[in-house]
Design an enzyme around this catalytic site. Structure first.
Site, PDB file in Angstrom:
ATOM      1  N   ASP A   1      -7.606   1.518   0.851  1.00  0.00           N
ATOM      2  CA  ASP A   1      -7.712   1.866   2.269  1.00  0.00           C
ATOM      3  C   ASP A   1      -9.148   1.604   2.708  1.00  0.00           C
ATOM      4  O   ASP A   1      -9.923   0.956   1.992  1.00  0.00           O
ATOM      5  CB  ASP A   1      -7.281   3.325   2.499  1.00  0.00           C
ATOM      6  CG  ASP A   1      -8.352   4.304   2.012  1.00  0.00           C
ATOM      7  OD1 ASP A   1      -9.257   3.887   1.259  1.00  0.00           O
ATOM      8  OD2 ASP A   1      -8.293   5.477   2.394  1.00  0.00           O
TER       9      ASP A   1
ATOM     10  N   LYS B   1       0.841  -1.206   0.000  1.00  0.00           N
ATOM     11  CA  LYS B   1       0.000   0.000   0.000  1.00  0.00           C
ATOM     12  C   LYS B   1       0.880   1.261   0.000  1.00  0.00           C
ATOM     13  O   LYS B   1       0.660   2.180  -0.796  1.00  0.00           O
ATOM     14  CB  LYS B   1      -0.927  -0.021   1.218  1.00  0.00           C
ATOM     15  CG  LYS B   1      -1.822   1.177   1.307  1.00  0.00           C
ATOM     16  CD  LYS B   1      -2.869   1.019   2.404  1.00  0.00           C
ATOM     17  CE  LYS B   1      -3.503   2.360   2.692  1.00  0.00           C
ATOM     18  NZ  LYS B   1      -3.400   2.749   4.085  1.00  0.00           N
TER      19      LYS B   1
END
Ligand code: SF4
Length: 231
Positions: A149, A130
């Site tokens: 997210d 990420k």
């Protein structure tokens, strides 16, 4: 012979194609909400943003980036001093450890520079997929994946683009649906829409600009989860 896309994936692609221009028009300034001027600053800010709001990170990095300007500054910072400097972002002991380790691996492997590939970034201490996606997409303009997210997760599910809850699997579902040039922007648009309209509790479905393309809007209004049309 290449496999033809199934009915579900065609529906999902069409939905993304319908939604994307509306969201681009609705949120024309949608971008990374972490403040940064260099790839190193974005890498640091992204590590600090775990379990913390971007607003809080921006407050902390305003002074932090004046004091720590290079990978060497972070790698050689006295632990307690660095912990104090980032304390208000929470989990500061772990984050200080991650920052120092990440900076040391930048020094050891890349002469202090931030690398530009997913493989090299995720090989750095404390950097996951990420964080690497955030840095590649926003600091270098390289779209190699989609940042997933909490907002992207929730909206992907409500928009019927995935049934998964795991970030890696959600990203795998989104990648074939969203044009690659929009991968980074897609996350920003989902975050903008998730904050402004499609909040976790009481989404504003009646006034949502993509209501007609969303399979959940009518259901959420019907079962009382969404805000009523007139409050
Ligand atoms: S219609 Fe409701 S659930 Fe669907 S995207 Fe809009 S706010 Fe979210």
């Amino acid at each position: 012979m290449p496999r033809r896309p199934g009915k579900l994936s065609t529906e999902r692609s069409n939905r993304v194609r319908a939604i994307l221009p509306i969201l681009k028009k609705t949120y024309p300034d949608s971008k990374c909400s972490l403040n940064f001027r260099t790839p190193l600053q974005l890498l640091v800010a992204t590590i600090l943003s775990a379990q913390c709001t971007d607003d809080r990170v921006n407050i902390v990095t305003k002074d932090l980036f004046k004091k720590y300007k290079s990978a060497g500054d972070f790698a050689n910072a006295p632990t307690e001093e660095l912990e104090r400097d980032i304390q208000s972002t929470g989990f500061y002991r772990n984050k200080a450890r991650s920052l120092r380790a990440m900076a040391q691996s930048l020094l050891d492997q890349h002469a202090g520079a931030v690398p530009k590939t997913m493989e090299e970034l995720t090989a750095l201490a404390g950097v996951g997929r990420k964080t690497a996606n955030v840095v590649l997409g926003n600091a270098f303009g390289i779209d190699v994946g989609i940042v997933v997210d909490t907002h992207v997760t929730r909206l992907s599910q409500r928009l019927g683009l995935t049934r998964h809850t795991d970030a890696v699997k959600i990203e795998q579902d989104l990648v074939p649906l969203v044009p690659q040039a929009d991968w980074t922007l897609w996350s920003h648009l989902m975050i903008s829409h998730g904050r402004a309209v499609c909040q976790a509790r009481k989404p504003n479905c009646p006034q949502c600009p993509i209501f007609k393309d969303c399979p959940s809007g009518a259901v959420l209004i019907e079962n009382g989860t969404a805000r009523p049309a007139v409050e």
